[in-house]
Design a protein around this motif. Structure first.
Motif, PDB file in Angstrom:
ATOM      1  N   ARG A 148       0.831  -1.200   0.000  1.00  0.00           N
ATOM      2  CA  ARG A 148       0.000   0.000   0.000  1.00  0.00           C
ATOM      3  C   ARG A 148       0.870   1.256   0.000  1.00  0.00           C
ATOM      4  O   ARG A 148       2.017   1.221   0.458  1.00  0.00           O
ATOM      5  N   PRO A 149       0.329   2.370  -0.481  1.00  0.00           N
ATOM      6  CA  PRO A 149       1.056   3.644  -0.372  1.00  0.00           C
ATOM      7  C   PRO A 149       1.367   3.943   1.090  1.00  0.00           C
ATOM      8  O   PRO A 149       0.525   3.774   1.964  1.00  0.00           O
ATOM      9  N   GLY A 150       2.578   4.348   1.368  1.00  0.00           N
ATOM     10  CA  GLY A 150       3.003   4.611   2.740  1.00  0.00           C
ATOM     11  C   GLY A 150       3.799   3.470   3.343  1.00  0.00           C
ATOM     12  O   GLY A 150       4.494   3.674   4.344  1.00  0.00           O
ATOM     13  N   ASP A 151       3.693   2.260   2.743  1.00  0.00           N
ATOM     14  CA  ASP A 151       4.502   1.138   3.220  1.00  0.00           C
ATOM     15  C   ASP A 151       5.972   1.388   2.886  1.00  0.00           C
ATOM     16  O   ASP A 151       6.297   2.042   1.890  1.00  0.00           O
ATOM     17  N   THR A 152       6.844   0.835   3.705  1.00  0.00           N
ATOM     18  CA  THR A 152       8.280   0.903   3.442  1.00  0.00           C
ATOM     19  C   THR A 152       8.801  -0.505   3.232  1.00  0.00           C
ATOM     20  O   THR A 152       8.661  -1.364   4.105  1.00  0.00           O
ATOM     21  N   LEU A 153       9.381  -0.743   2.061  1.00  0.00           N
ATOM     22  CA  LEU A 153       9.895  -2.059   1.721  1.00  0.00           C
ATOM     23  C   LEU A 153      11.392  -2.131   2.014  1.00  0.00           C
ATOM     24  O   LEU A 153      12.123  -1.166   1.777  1.00  0.00           O
ATOM     25  N   VAL A 154      11.825  -3.269   2.518  1.00  0.00           N
ATOM     26  CA  VAL A 154      13.247  -3.545   2.674  1.00  0.00           C
ATOM     27  C   VAL A 154      13.629  -4.482   1.543  1.00  0.00           C
ATOM     28  O   VAL A 154      13.187  -5.637   1.504  1.00  0.00           O
ATOM     29  N   LEU A 155      14.426  -3.985   0.598  1.00  0.00           N
ATOM     30  CA  LEU A 155      14.730  -4.713  -0.628  1.00  0.00           C
ATOM     31  C   LEU A 155      16.204  -5.095  -0.687  1.00  0.00           C
ATOM     32  O   LEU A 155      17.066  -4.366  -0.199  1.00  0.00           O
ATOM     33  N   TYR A 156      16.468  -6.225  -1.334  1.00  0.00           N
ATOM     34  CA  TYR A 156      17.843  -6.678  -1.556  1.00  0.00           C
ATOM     35  C   TYR A 156      18.031  -6.955  -3.039  1.00  0.00           C
ATOM     36  O   TYR A 156      17.198  -7.617  -3.676  1.00  0.00           O
ATOM     37  N   GLY A 157      19.093  -6.426  -3.605  1.00  0.00           N
ATOM     38  CA  GLY A 157      19.369  -6.647  -5.023  1.00  0.00           C
ATOM     39  C   GLY A 157      20.491  -5.738  -5.478  1.00  0.00           C
ATOM     40  O   GLY A 157      21.201  -5.141  -4.667  1.00  0.00           O
TER      41      GLY A 157
END
Length: 256
Positions: free
Chosen positions: A204-213
């Motif tokens: 959803r808008p406002g979520d913060t994703l922790v991404l690896y790549g």
């Protein structure tokens, strides 16, 4: 000149102590940037209420590191300030003063170069890692090393905007692994954190994703919009990842 030498020696010790503390914090799992920030904050006595600070306080080894840093700071800064004043109070001639200024500037430049040396950082990491494993009862790991966070690979936090290509989709539909991107966690605006989220997790808008790549792909994903251009960028990213996989297979095969 003895006072100048004393000042530079105190500053040298300060830089080494902060560097040691930062490297120790890194080896407990904190990112390099956050570790340096926390070490400098503790050494200068500047307080910050951040999530990283809470992680330091709640971790026994990190708390021990920062406590030692704060204890050493109480004497170090006072000594440095006193020495600096003494180095100029006793100046009798203008030429002598200019010589001392030149010596101070040259010494500070040398310390700055020394503090930024990557070789020293690698050496400190090895020494501190052995010390932490020997003198603590925690399984301390260099998470940056485990995840190979060097070169192109990185971990990034990405806050989802309204117009983002990510907004309103679930992880299964996005198929981010096809682009070489893994979602390690999702932090919601209400404070709830979902680690290793499932495919049916809706972003959803406002979520913060922790991404690896790879850093370039993570940056492009963060700028991708929910329109035709965004879909074209998605297809291009998948093509790039397939090419990377082919290159890696070729390199692996050639190395055998």
């Amino acid at each position: 000149m003895i006072a100048i030498a004393s000042l530079l020696f105190v500053l040298f010790l300060s830089l080494i102590v902060v560097r040691v503390a930062a490297e120790a914090l890194i080896l407990t799992g904190i990112s390099r940037e956050a570790a340096r920030f926390q070490a400098r904050s503790a050494w200068t006595g500047t307080g910050f209420t951040t999530a990283e600070s809470e992680q330091v306080v709640g971790h026994p080894v990190r708390r021990r590191i920062v406590s030692a840093l704060m204890f050493l700071r109480s004497a170090g800064l006072v000594t440095a300030a006193s020495t600096l004043m003494l180095s100029f109070v006793t100046v009798d001639e203008r030429g002598d003063g200019l010589l001392r200024v030149a010596a101070l500037v040259g010494g500070l430049a040398g310390l700055w170069f020394l503090a930024r040396s990557p070789w020293i950082g690698v050496w400190m990491s090895r020494v501190i890692a052995r010390a932490l494993k020997r003198y603590t009862d925690l399984d301390v790991r260099d998470y940056a090393g485990l995840l190979h966070l060097a070169g192109e690979y990185a971990i990034m936090e990405l806050k989802v905007q309204e117009a983002s290509w990510l907004a309103g989709r679930n992880l299964e539909d996005m198929r981010l692994p096809d682009e070489g991107v893994l979602v390690l966690g999702v932090s919601h605006p209400d404070g709830h954190y979902a680690g290793a989220p499932r495919g049916d997790t809706v972003i959803r808008p406002g979520d913060t994703l922790v991404l690896y790549g790879r850093s370039p792909e993570l940056s492009r994903l963060g700028r991708r919009r929910a329109d035709l251009a965004g879909e074209a960028e998605r297809r291009m990213a998948v093509g790039v990842e397939r090419q990377v996989e082919r290159n890696e297979k070729t390199t692996t095969g050639a190395g055998r």
